[in-house]
Design a protein around this motif. Structure first.
Motif, PDB file in Angstrom:
ATOM      1  N   SER A 275       0.826  -1.199   0.000  1.00 36.15           N
ATOM      2  CA  SER A 275       0.000   0.000   0.000  1.00 36.15           C
ATOM      3  C   SER A 275       0.862   1.251   0.000  1.00 36.15           C
ATOM      4  N   SER A 276       0.345   2.298  -0.611  1.00 32.23           N
ATOM      5  CA  SER A 276       1.140   3.494  -0.851  1.00 32.23           C
ATOM      6  C   SER A 276       1.488   4.249   0.415  1.00 32.23           C
ATOM      7  N   PHE A 277       0.536   4.447   1.321  1.00 28.21           N
ATOM      8  CA  PHE A 277       0.770   5.284   2.499  1.00 28.21           C
ATOM      9  C   PHE A 277       1.096   4.465   3.742  1.00 28.21           C
ATOM     10  N   GLN A 278       0.284   3.476   4.065  1.00 26.99           N
ATOM     11  CA  GLN A 278       0.497   2.692   5.271  1.00 26.99           C
ATOM     12  C   GLN A 278       1.574   1.621   5.122  1.00 26.99           C
ATOM     13  N   LYS A 279       2.022   1.367   3.880  1.00 32.18           N
ATOM     14  CA  LYS A 279       3.074   0.384   3.609  1.00 32.18           C
ATOM     15  C   LYS A 279       2.678  -1.015   4.102  1.00 32.18           C
ATOM     16  N   VAL A 280       1.435  -1.405   3.828  1.00 27.10           N
ATOM     17  CA  VAL A 280       0.987  -2.742   4.185  1.00 27.10           C
ATOM     18  C   VAL A 280       1.531  -3.729   3.157  1.00 27.10           C
ATOM     19  N   PRO A 281       2.308  -4.733   3.575  1.00 31.38           N
ATOM     20  CA  PRO A 281       2.933  -5.634   2.600  1.00 31.38           C
ATOM     21  C   PRO A 281       1.988  -6.738   2.146  1.00 31.38           C
ATOM     22  N   ARG A 282       2.379  -7.415   1.079  1.00 34.31           N
ATOM     23  CA  ARG A 282       1.718  -8.599   0.538  1.00 34.31           C
ATOM     24  C   ARG A 282       0.226  -8.368   0.327  1.00 34.31           C
ATOM     25  N   CYS A 283      -0.055  -7.458  -0.585  1.00 34.19           N
ATOM     26  CA  CYS A 283      -1.433  -7.154  -0.978  1.00 34.19           C
ATOM     27  C   CYS A 283      -1.634  -7.574  -2.426  1.00 34.19           C
ATOM     28  N   ILE A 284      -2.872  -7.875  -2.774  1.00 38.23           N
ATOM     29  CA  ILE A 284      -3.210  -8.187  -4.166  1.00 38.23           C
ATOM     30  C   ILE A 284      -3.969  -7.031  -4.817  1.00 38.23           C
ATOM     31  N   TYR A 285      -4.372  -6.063  -4.001  1.00 44.76           N
ATOM     32  CA  TYR A 285      -5.050  -4.853  -4.502  1.00 44.76           C
ATOM     33  C   TYR A 285      -4.799  -3.723  -3.518  1.00 44.76           C
ATOM     34  N   THR A 286      -4.451  -2.544  -4.053  1.00 42.76           N
ATOM     35  CA  THR A 286      -4.234  -1.352  -3.223  1.00 42.76           C
ATOM     36  C   THR A 286      -4.897  -0.155  -3.892  1.00 42.76           C
ATOM     37  N   SER A 287      -5.379   0.758  -3.042  1.00 41.54           N
ATOM     38  CA  SER A 287      -6.014   1.981  -3.525  1.00 41.54           C
ATOM     39  C   SER A 287      -5.749   3.102  -2.528  1.00 41.54           C
ATOM     40  N   THR A 288      -5.154   4.190  -3.005  1.00 41.02           N
ATOM     41  CA  THR A 288      -4.876   5.372  -2.182  1.00 41.02           C
ATOM     42  C   THR A 288      -5.401   6.593  -2.927  1.00 41.02           C
ATOM     43  N   SER A 289      -6.319   7.328  -2.290  1.00 42.34           N
ATOM     44  CA  SER A 289      -6.985   8.465  -2.936  1.00 42.34           C
ATOM     45  C   SER A 289      -6.792   9.716  -2.088  1.00 42.34           C
ATOM     46  N   LEU A 290      -6.482  10.808  -2.761  1.00 43.90           N
ATOM     47  CA  LEU A 290      -6.360  12.112  -2.112  1.00 43.90           C
ATOM     48  C   LEU A 290      -7.469  13.015  -2.635  1.00 43.90           C
ATOM     49  N   TYR A 291      -8.328  13.487  -1.720  1.00 44.05           N
ATOM     50  CA  TYR A 291      -9.462  14.340  -2.084  1.00 44.05           C
ATOM     51  C   TYR A 291      -9.214  15.754  -1.570  1.00 44.05           C
ATOM     52  N   GLU A 292      -9.851  16.695  -2.248  1.00 46.40           N
ATOM     53  CA  GLU A 292      -9.735  18.111  -1.870  1.00 46.40           C
ATOM     54  C   GLU A 292     -11.126  18.748  -1.905  1.00 46.40           C
ATOM     55  N   TYR A 293     -11.405  19.517  -0.860  1.00 46.14           N
ATOM     56  CA  TYR A 293     -12.706  20.183  -0.786  1.00 46.14           C
ATOM     57  C   TYR A 293     -12.593  21.559  -1.434  1.00 46.14           C
ATOM     58  N   ARG A 294     -13.552  21.872  -2.296  1.00 46.65           N
ATOM     59  CA  ARG A 294     -13.553  23.156  -2.998  1.00 46.65           C
ATOM     60  C   ARG A 294     -14.665  24.038  -2.451  1.00 46.65           C
ATOM     61  N   GLY A 295     -14.254  25.185  -1.944  1.00 45.57           N
ATOM     62  CA  GLY A 295     -15.218  26.177  -1.484  1.00 45.57           C
ATOM     63  C   GLY A 295     -15.612  27.114  -2.602  1.00 45.57           C
ATOM     64  N   TRP A 296     -15.993  28.350  -2.201  1.00 43.19           N
ATOM     65  CA  TRP A 296     -16.426  29.324  -3.214  1.00 43.19           C
ATOM     66  C   TRP A 296     -15.262  29.873  -4.025  1.00 43.19           C
ATOM     67  N   ASP A 297     -14.135  30.164  -3.359  1.00 36.06           N
ATOM     68  CA  ASP A 297     -13.009  30.782  -4.040  1.00 36.06           C
ATOM     69  C   ASP A 297     -11.757  29.911  -4.030  1.00 36.06           C
ATOM     70  N   SER A 298     -11.847  28.646  -3.663  1.00 32.42           N
ATOM     71  CA  SER A 298     -10.684  27.762  -3.656  1.00 32.42           C
ATOM     72  C   SER A 298     -10.487  27.117  -5.021  1.00 32.42           C
ATOM     73  N   LYS A 299      -9.316  26.508  -5.184  1.00 32.71           N
ATOM     74  CA  LYS A 299      -8.976  25.909  -6.464  1.00 32.71           C
ATOM     75  C   LYS A 299      -9.675  24.565  -6.642  1.00 32.71           C
ATOM     76  N   ALA A 300      -9.829  24.205  -7.912  1.00 33.34           N
ATOM     77  CA  ALA A 300     -10.475  22.933  -8.239  1.00 33.34           C
ATOM     78  C   ALA A 300      -9.427  21.818  -8.255  1.00 33.34           C
ATOM     79  N   ALA A 301      -9.795  20.650  -7.756  1.00 33.07           N
ATOM     80  CA  ALA A 301      -8.887  19.513  -7.747  1.00 33.07           C
ATOM     81  C   ALA A 301      -8.762  18.864  -9.122  1.00 33.07           C
ATOM     82  N   ASN A 302      -9.789  18.956  -9.941  1.00 30.19           N
ATOM     83  CA  ASN A 302      -9.785  18.418 -11.306  1.00 30.19           C
ATOM     84  C   ASN A 302     -10.707  19.261 -12.163  1.00 30.19           C
TER      85      ASN A 302
END
Length: 450
Positions: A275-302
């Motif tokens: 795993s990318s962040f927790q470094k859990v070994p011997r996995c067959i599937y891993t998923s690490t997602s970074l989300y960002e909250y967008r307010g009225w004047d903040s930047k868009a994540a995508n």
């Protein structure tokens, strides 16, 4: 007796033609004595040891002490090039084979085949060529074969995992959703019908003043919009419910080409994940997602990130081939989710870190994780999620059975598999693409792998 041809008399008294043969010189006899064992000590090797002692002092010999023994016909010293084969005499030396007349003291040894390459110091023959380079005092350079097990190579192995062709990299487009599985032709046909209905309703309302058609179109539009919104919000849970209620099949009796669901314990294949962040070994599937909250004047994540919502900024999702042991029969099958195979995962992610204005002093591990991916924090509101399937977890797999030379595999279906209408939950038909993975106990670290 006079004759033109010369003749001579033998010792037996018989006359034969020809001149008498000149006497032959007796060839000196060769005696071989047992060579004393010196244990590789140059001081006990006499004149030969003195010769190699001088060569070693001059820097020409770097292969360590000489070895007088041989293994498999290959001398232990890097300076000896001959190999002999055949029977041995009573002194333990090869019998010298002579060829031609014994006219002198020089004899020739019978050699067989080309000179083999230098073996490692252990004498173990491994596949592949031995690494090139000069010999050192500890013998020839070692050849590495198989997976790297040393701790110093773990970091390089993890960094190269992203470029490994055995790993399937899943993008945001592979995330299951209702609108992606719903047929596009049907969707745009419904939109076209409502556009035409609104045009006709407004035309009748303006020409005749009758609002009945407009009311009917608005009611139908509200019902269809509610149905789409309901399916978009509850669609994932409905599919998970469909997977859990789908009957399990026995691998022992499953036919070739049959779409089945198999539930069992997973085991890593040749290429395990971490795993990318927790470094859990011997996995067959891993998923690490970074989300960002967008307010009225903040930047868009995508580019498609709307205001006052969470948008995906970074996604790392990988899958590899693994084995599953059926709960019902204990039979083991290879699940082909690596090498770019189509995979639809239904694995829950856990929130690990929430960063806002109140806790800007985030952990150093999260800072390093962002720095490795060249992601800035600024004054943004971030959320990190991670999910994985570790070896030993209980997993449900949906795919097509394939039998090939007594090898049982589960491969992705060639076409999407529809779920059908779930009338009890007011769900429209959805489709399952590729191999479907479902796991809800990925956080259990106490399971013992089998």
């Amino acid at each position: 007796m006079n004759s033109r041809f010369p003749s001579h008399q033998l010792n037996s008294g018989l006359y034969v033609s020809g001149r008498p043969e000149p006497p032959k010189e007796k060839a000196p006899s060769m005696f071989s004595t047992a060579v004393p064992y010196t244990g590789g000590d140059l001081k006990k090797s006499g004149d030969l040891g003195k010769m190699f002692e001088g060569a070693r002092k001059s820097g020409q010999l770097t292969s360590g002490p000489l070895r007088t023994g041989t293994m498999g016909g290959v001398p232990g010293s890097a300076t000896m090039k001959k190999t002999s084969s055949g029977p041995l005499n009573k002194h333990g030396e090869p019998i010298r084979m002579t060829s031609g007349p014994q006219g002198g003291a020089m004899t020739s040894r019978q050699n067989s085949g080309p000179v083999p390459p230098v073996l490692p110091t252990t004498g173990l023959i491994t596949s592949g060529p031995i690494l090139s380079g000069p010999l050192t005092s500890s013998g020839p350079p070692r050849k590495s074969s198989g997976p790297l097990d040393s701790s110093g190579s773990i970091k390089s192995q993890n960094t190269s995992m992203v470029k490994n062709q055995a790993v399937t990299h899943l993008s945001q487009d592979d995330t299951p959703s209702f609108f992606k599985s719903f047929p596009k032709l049907v969707f745009w046909s419904i939109v076209l019908l409502f556009v035409m209905g609104f045009i006709a309703a407004f035309f009748i309302l303006a020409a005749v003043g009758n609002p009945i058609l407009l009311i009917v179109v608005v009611v139908l539009f509200a019902i269809v919009s509610f149905a789409f919104s309901w399916n978009a919000y509850w669609g994932r849970k409905a599919v998970i419910k469909f997977i859990s209620e789908y009957p399990d099949a026995e691998l022992r009796t499953a036919k070739d080409g049959q779409f089945v669901k198999v539930s069992g314990v997973v085991t890593c294949g040749n290429v395990p994940l971490e795993s990318s962040f927790q470094k859990v070994p011997r996995c067959i599937y891993t998923s690490t997602s970074l989300y960002e909250y967008r307010g009225w004047d903040s930047k868009a994540a995508n580019p498609t990130h709307r205001r006052f919502t969470w948008g995906l900024r970074s996604l790392e999702r990988h899958a590899v081939d693994f084995y599953i042991s059926d709960f019902q029969t204990g039979l083991r099958a290879l699940v082909k989710t690596g090498y770019g195979a189509r995979v639809t995962p239904y694995v829950e992610e856990s929130v690990l870190i929430d960063i806002d204005q109140s806790n800007k002093n985030m952990s150093s591990q999260f800072k390093n994780w962002l720095a490795e991916r060249k992601l800035s924090t600024d004054d943004r509101v971030l959320r990190l999620k991670e999910g994985y399937i570790k070896e030993g977890s209980s997993v449900s797999v949906l795919g097509v059975v394939q039998r090939n030379d007594n090898v049982l595999m589960i491969v992705p279906p060639p076409e999407p598999v529809p779920t059908g209408c779930l009338w009890t939950r007011c769900m429209l038909p959805a489709s399952l693409e590729g191999i479907v993975l479902r796991c809800d106990d990925s956080s259990n670290h106490d399971i013992i792998p089998v």
